[in-house]
Enzyme design. Structure first.
Site, PDB file in Angstrom:
ATOM      1  CG  ASP A  78      -1.817   1.183   1.284  1.00 23.23           C
ATOM      2  OD1 ASP A  78      -2.425   1.497   0.256  1.00 23.23           O
ATOM      3  OD2 ASP A  78      -1.914   1.807   2.358  1.00 23.23           O
ATOM      4  CB  THR A 135      -1.161   6.076   2.363  1.00 16.90           C
ATOM      5  OG1 THR A 135      -1.521   6.740   1.158  1.00 16.90           O
ATOM      6  CG2 THR A 135      -1.180   7.062   3.510  1.00 16.90           C
TER       7      THR A 135
END
Length: 794
Positions: A301, A303
């Protein structure tokens, strides 16, 4: 009734908490990371092989000499080492688990307190917000747009809106809104307690390595029984006394048992856990070490993994000067008691308080942020309805402000839109998924946020590329923004990010798309889960990293879920590894530790199973030809210690950077079977030749057999120790020197009953051993060139 109402509004009093603690109504559940001391001791003492070795030791003490009972020390050594190492691992894991455990917020006596999960008592009023895991069962008391994902329990994909009076189950997690619930079931009474207790076992389950070892042990056990019967009968026929028969049978059976294989496997994993613990890496399931060494696809991912959790406000581009943009941002942030980092950064635009001309904005309808919607909003009395979220979700496709946002996002900025929407529109869109397809959102401002790339991310991504691990960036952000971050990290395919909203739903078609591309934006939580499954359907071993509640489902389904320590409680609960220091750079160390464990256990398995093969072969040959077993137990204890036990301990803990490969069982068989046959056949040939010579005693004949077996077992160790380093060469040399010392020192020679003196037999046996060593080397080389040889049938 009054007491119940007080608890609902203010929580329990300290007196009520003390009463419940005294009554045992506390959330006492086992930690996932380790098992109890009693379980550790029982698991290491009450083993099948300890029972076999113990029974054989008793027989030797009754019918033989105490020197032949040396192998009984294996029980004490194995048990003590196993318990000590696992207790070390338990201590490390428990300490890390306490550090990494997400505290819960409870209201007691009207005040909010942070509690450890084990401090919760029955009737506690617990507060929850987005990203929180529900740790006990309860009944909702307060709800502000509270949405709970129960898919891990029920399989239902859609979040469930929770209102006062609704039940909530442990094991679910909050995806949007805030609320409070009263704990109605705690500890082992809670819904998910059985699942947690099962997951808490300190085991090697669901591991190719352990599956292979269990298969070996099962087959060995089945082979030992008939072989032992054959050996016992032959010894009763051929031996001169019943005592000799028992000693010979015990020597043969004891050597068949690969008593140290399970021990060395457990030690290697336990030491791995301790080493990773020093790097603030919490291993919640032992197979995680092995799986990461096998991973060939790493889904990350953006972030919180590639970028740091916080964001910096770059600029607020005001599109409607006639609207109170900064005040609206502050007011929206004020509607959420626990704003996420995005909202905190955006609300800090000018430090404005959520006031307009001194009058506070009063919120009516509030829709909290969720990963599925990708926006949040509120309707304010006299100020209209406002929404804040992804520009490409809120604005129509032909809106020039959306195209402007996309151009800004392509530079790596995160671009969010603040919009005015028609009054009454919030509730209509709250359950309609992402987007405002009717184009009714009027952009008032674009908020530009700069994400901070983790300093260790470039080197870590390069490491995985060098190791042949494909990195896939899967994010809920705008594809252009995700692509910009991926380009900065030089991830292949970053120039062509894929918008997940255009992805096919068919699993096979999705897998094709995933094979061709590496960067994906606007991925929903359900799509992340589907993408993991699509990759797995192509035979990929998938690791998933994440820190947000939108990553939970994918983390749960991945072969290996890795959560950041600063992530939500839900992600840390489902992940198999938690990086408590939030360092993406820790992953290469976990990979290296996994490779060390796998590579070294494979070496150790080669040693122990070679011994098992030659022991069974010797027992069968002795049984068929009705001759006395060629060894006393002390001979085999000496050989096993110098060629297997001591070397295996060092080899199991040594550095090892070899890449993990599938096929553990066939590879071990390709070495252990020919090596065991060579050792067993050559030893029996040398012994049988000595007995046929007729001039020597049994003591001399058994010494000849011991010399032959030691030479060949040492040669097997030489082959296993490759590639050679100074310490491995030194280890082999030390073991050879140990045997020579035993032969040279009269006291030791007498203790181990070694009396070489038949020059003819010893020379012939050594010649046979030399030929067998050459044939073994050629066979091993041939088997490695042609992997199909000795491969386990599918």
């Amino acid at each position: 009734m009054k007491d119940v109402q007080h608890a609902a509004a203010w929580g329990l009093t300290d007196e009520q908490v003390a009463q419940r603690e005294a009554a045992g109504q506390v959330n006492d559940v086992p930690r996932r990371s380790s098992r109890s001391v009693r379980d550790i001791v029982r698991a290491n003492v009450l083993t099948r092989f300890n029972a076999i070795i113990g029974a054989l030791f008793v027989l030797i003490m009754i019918f033989g000499q105490w020197q032949d009972g040396l192998f009984g020390g294996i029980i004490i050594a194995n048990t003590a080492i196993g318990i000590i190492q696992e207790l070390r691992a338990k201590r490390t894991l428990d300490q890390l688990a306490v550090v990494g455990e997400t505290p819960v917020r409870a209201r007691r006596d009207g005040r909010v307190r942070e509690l450890g999960q084990r401090e919760i008592v029955l009737g506690d009023l617990l507060l929850v917000g987005s990203g929180d895991r529900v740790v006990v069962d309860g009944e909702i008391s307060e709800s502000e747009g509270l949405e709970v994902d129960e898919s891990l329990l029920t399989g239902e994909a859609d979040p469930v809106h929770k209102r006062p009076g609704d039940p909530v189950m442990s094991g679910s997690f909050v995806v949007a809104g805030n609320g409070a619930f009263t704990a109605t079931k705690v500890g082992r009474d809670a819904y998910a307690a059985a699942l947690v207790e099962e997951a808490s076992r300190f085991s090697l389950a669901r591991s190719e390595l352990q599956t292979g070892i269990n298969a070996f042990l099962k087959y060995v056990t089945w082979l030992i029984v008939p072989t032992a019967i054959l050996l016992i009968i032959s010894q009763l026929v051929s031996a001169q006394s019943f005592d000799q028969a028992v000693v010979g049978a015990v020597a043969g059976v004891a050597t068949m048992v690969p008593e140290g294989l399970v021990l060395m496997t457990s030690i290697a994993f336990a030491v791995g856990v301790v080493r990773l613990g020093r790097r603030q890496c919490l291993v919640q399931e032992l197979p995680a070490i092995e799986v990461l060494a096998r991973v060939d696809v790493l889904c990350v991912d953006k972030t919180g993994t590639l970028t740091e959790p916080g964001m910096d406000l770059e600029e607020v581009v005001v599109l409607r000067a006639d609207l109170p943009v900064h005040t609206a941002l502050g007011a929206l942030a004020d509607t959420d008691p626990r704003p996420n980092p995005t909202m905190r950064a955006a609300a800090g635009a000018d430090g404005a308080d959520p006031h307009d001309d001194g009058t506070a904005w009063k919120a009516g309808t509030v829709v909290p942020f969720s990963s599925a919607r990708k926006w949040s909003g509120a309707e304010f009395t006299g100020q209209g309805a406002w929404v804040f979220g992804a520009a490409d979700v809120l604005l129509a496709e032909d809106d020039p402000d959306r195209r402007r946002a996309e151009r800004l996002g392509a530079s790596g900025l995160r671009v969010l839109a603040l919009c005015r929407v028609p009054d009454g529109a919030l509730e209509a869109h709250a359950d309609g998924g992402a987007g405002w397809p009717d184009g009714s959102a009027d952009a008032a401002a674009l908020v530009l946020l700069r994400q901070r790339l983790r300093p260790e991310a470039p080197a870590t991504v390069r490491y995985f590329a060098e190791q042949g691990v494909t990195v896939k960036v899967i994010s809920g952000d705008n594809p252009a923004s995700v692509g910009a971050i991926a380009r900065a990290l030089e991830i292949p395919g970053a120039e062509h990010p894929v918008d997940a909203r255009t992805m096919p739903e068919d699993l096979d078609e999705m897998a094709d798309l995933l094979e061709r591309n590496s960067v994906f934006g606007r991925v929903s939580p359900q799509q992340k889960r589907a993408m993991v499954k699509a990759l797995q359907s192509r035979g990929r071993t998938v690791a998933m990293t994440g820190d947000g509640v939108n990553d939970v489902l994918a983390l749960k389904d991945a072969d290996l879920g890795v959560a950041m320590g600063s992530g939500s409680g839900a992600t840390r609960a489902v992940a198999k590894i938690v990086l408590l220091n939030d360092s993406f750079a820790t992953l290469p160390h976990v990979v290296a530790e996994g490779r060390r464990v796998l590579g070294n256990i494979e070496r150790v398995a080669n040693l122990f199973l070679t011994k098992t093969v030659y022991s069974i072969l010797l027992a069968v040959l002795v049984g068929l030809l009705h001759v006395r077993f060629p060894f006393l137990p002390r001979h085999l204890t000496l050989i096993s210690a110098l060629t297997i036990g001591i070397p295996a301990f060092f080899l199991a803990l040594a550095p090892n950077l070899e890449r993990a490969r599938p096929g553990f069982v066939p590879r071990v068989l390709r070495f252990a079977v020919p090596a065991g046959i060579a050792c067993g056949a050559a030893t029996f040939a040398g012994y049988y030749l000595a007995t046929e010579h007729g001039a020597a005693t049994f003591a001399q004949n058994s010494s000849t057999a011991t010399l032959t077996l030691f030479v060949l077992a040492m040669w097997a160790l030489v082959l296993i120790a490759r590639p050679y380093t100074w310490w491995r060469i030194g280890l082999v040399a030390a073991m050879a020197a140990g045997f020579l010392i035993v032969l040279a020192v009269p006291g030791l020679r007498d203790f181990f009953a070694l009396y070489p003196g038949d020059l003819y037999s010893d020379t012939a046996a050594l010649a046979i051993a030399g030929v067998a060593a050459v044939l073994l080397s050629l066979t091993v080389r041939y088997a490695h060139r042609f992997p199909g040889v000795l491969r386990r049938p599918d």
